[in-house]
Scaffold this motif. Structure first.
Motif, mmCIF file in Angstrom:
data_model
loop_
_atom_site.group_PDB
_atom_site.id
_atom_site.type_symbol
_atom_site.label_atom_id
_atom_site.label_comp_id
_atom_site.label_asym_id
_atom_site.label_seq_id
_atom_site.Cartn_x
_atom_site.Cartn_y
_atom_site.Cartn_z
ATOM 1 N N ASN A 138 4.121 4.182 6.023
ATOM 2 C CA ASN A 138 2.788 3.672 5.689
ATOM 3 C C ASN A 138 2.676 2.208 6.115
ATOM 4 O OD1 ASN A 138 3.793 1.945 3.590
ATOM 5 N ND2 ASN A 138 3.754 3.654 2.133
ATOM 6 N N ARG A 139 1.502 1.652 5.943
ATOM 7 C CA ARG A 139 1.237 0.295 6.428
ATOM 8 C C ARG A 139 2.169 -0.730 5.791
ATOM 9 N NH1 ARG A 139 -3.492 -2.919 8.246
ATOM 10 N NH2 ARG A 139 -3.201 -5.042 7.464
ATOM 11 N N TYR B 156 5.663 -0.601 7.118
ATOM 12 C CA TYR B 156 5.825 -1.133 8.469
ATOM 13 C C TYR B 156 5.793 -2.659 8.468
ATOM 14 C CZ TYR B 156 5.564 -2.027 13.392
ATOM 15 O OH TYR B 156 5.859 -2.508 14.646
ATOM 16 N N THR C 197 -0.390 -8.267 10.722
ATOM 17 C CA THR C 197 -1.422 -7.574 9.956
ATOM 18 C C THR C 197 -2.774 -7.637 10.678
ATOM 19 O OG1 THR C 197 -1.769 -9.579 8.613
ATOM 20 C CG2 THR C 197 -0.279 -7.901 7.736
ATOM 21 N N LEU D 265 -2.590 -4.954 13.282
ATOM 22 C CA LEU D 265 -2.792 -3.640 12.659
ATOM 23 C C LEU D 265 -4.272 -3.388 12.368
ATOM 24 C CD1 LEU D 265 0.224 -3.577 10.176
ATOM 25 C CD2 LEU D 265 -0.205 -1.860 11.949
ATOM 26 N N THR E 286 -6.545 -0.540 14.219
ATOM 27 C CA THR E 286 -7.178 0.444 13.333
ATOM 28 C C THR E 286 -8.684 0.469 13.549
ATOM 29 O OG1 THR E 286 -5.437 0.124 11.668
ATOM 30 C CG2 THR E 286 -7.496 1.138 10.923
ATOM 31 N N GLN F 233 -4.707 6.942 10.229
ATOM 32 C CA GLN F 233 -3.947 7.189 9.000
ATOM 33 C C GLN F 233 -4.055 8.662 8.637
ATOM 34 O OE1 GLN F 233 -3.844 4.170 5.758
ATOM 35 N NE2 GLN F 233 -4.812 5.759 4.528
ATOM 36 N N ILE G 8 0.705 5.965 8.908
ATOM 37 C CA ILE G 8 -0.020 5.422 10.056
ATOM 38 C C ILE G 8 0.709 5.747 11.356
ATOM 39 C CG2 ILE G 8 -1.142 3.562 8.777
ATOM 40 C CD1 ILE G 8 1.020 1.645 9.779
#
Length: 335
Positions: free
Chosen positions: A270-271, A274, A299, A302, A306, A313, A318
């Protein structure tokens, strides 16, 4: 603005006139588009100064305010300051990239997106005062106004804080005026070529972290993937002169590559997981490493991927879309 602050400013006006001569100021700043874009704002009003001081929790030195009223932030022509002890930058001096202006608008202003609160909160610099200068190491060292001895309303010393050496604090000058007048030209200490050669050697031959080595060993889609990674990072060093990832195009390529490598081997990620593991891939890797980073860079990447729809997700996990993973693979192949 309260009466006390007005009285302080009025009392300091005459003294300020003698801080820096017109001749000194006329030859102090470098005129460049980068400086104008990243540092320089309109001269600060008294109201803005008061607001920034309240946000920071410190009274800014009169010499600093005087300099900023002439030009509010920028890159000086002289960017080196001698030291009596070594730092991670050099044996006998430190270097600055620019001086932060009073404001919030520009990235490198005191309360801008990369200003003093950001460096203290995100990069964990000691809460001893105000970050006033960034350095060529891209966040791994800074120059600060140090209020520990004088209190929040006193005249701060100027210090160098070295993240690379466990946030070691090195004294530079008794006050801001002394610091500014003590800056010298980088021609006296030009080590850029040597630094670049060291970085090129690192990315060409440095030992990979155990995690990066493991991830590369599982790749079947790309031949000689380790060499491809070194090739991309060599291009980064050639462009920047040092080995670091920020928000530029090639850095985003390396963010892509690391994410693809990791989620290929560990798809149930998951985020938050990571973000936690990311620095173990390269940032704090073995010889092939950078020694530090700002978590917001990864971040932000990411969030960007996204928003583009390239990271999706699935049940909290992810991953890249299949089509974008193929694009990343092709980019690595072509490196």
């Amino acid at each position: 603005m309260d009466k006390k602050r007005i009285d302080q400013l009025n009392e300091g006006q005459e003294a300020d006139e003698h801080l820096f001569s017109d001749m000194f100021l006329a030859d102090f700043w470098e005129d460049s588009e980068y400086a104008k874009e990243s540092y320089q704002s309109e001269p600060p009003t008294d109201e803005l100064i008061d607001s920034i001081e309240k946000e920071l929790g410190y009274k800014l030195p009169s010499s600093y305010i005087h300099l900023m009223k002439y030009q509010n932030g920028g890159v000086p022509k002289n960017t080196n300051f001698p030291t009596e002890e070594p730092t991670s930058w050099a044996e006998d001096h430190i270097a600055i990239t620019g001086i932060m202006g009073i404001g919030r608008e520009k990235s490198y202003s005191l309360c801008g997106s990369l200003g003093s609160p950001f460096m203290i909160e995100e990069w964990e610099y000691p809460d001893i005062g105000v970050v006033i200068c960034d350095c060529p190491s891209a966040g791994h060292d800074v120059v600060m106004l140090d209020y520990r001895a004088c209190g929040t309303d006193g005249e701060p010393e100027v210090v160098h804080v070295d993240q690379e050496d466990d946030y070691k604090i090195t004294f530079l000058a008794d006050n801001f005026e002394e610091f500014i007048k003590g800056l010298v030209n980088d021609e006296l200490y030009d080590t850029s070529e040597e630094d670049k050669e060291e970085a090129l050697e690192k990315v060409a031959h440095g030992k990979f972290s155990p995690l990066l080595k493991e991830l590369c060993s599982r790749v079947t889609e790309v031949e000689q993937v380790e060499q491809k990674i070194r090739s991309i990072c060599t291009r980064i060093v050639e462009e920047k002169g040092h080995f670091s990832f920020h928000a530029d195009e090639l850095s985003y390529v390396m963010y892509d590559v690391q994410f693809w490598l990791y989620t290929k081997s560990y798809p149930e990620t998951n985020r938050d997981q990571y973000v936690d593991v990311y620095p173990n891939i390269i940032v704090f890797g073995d010889e092939f490493g950078q020694g530090g980073y700002a978590p917001s860079f990864i971040t932000d990447w990411l969030d960007y991927r996204t928003k583009e729809g390239r990271i999706v997700q699935d049940h909290g996990m992810i991953r890249f879309t299949d089509s974008y993973a193929e694009e990343v693979i092709n980019t690595v192949k072509e490196a």
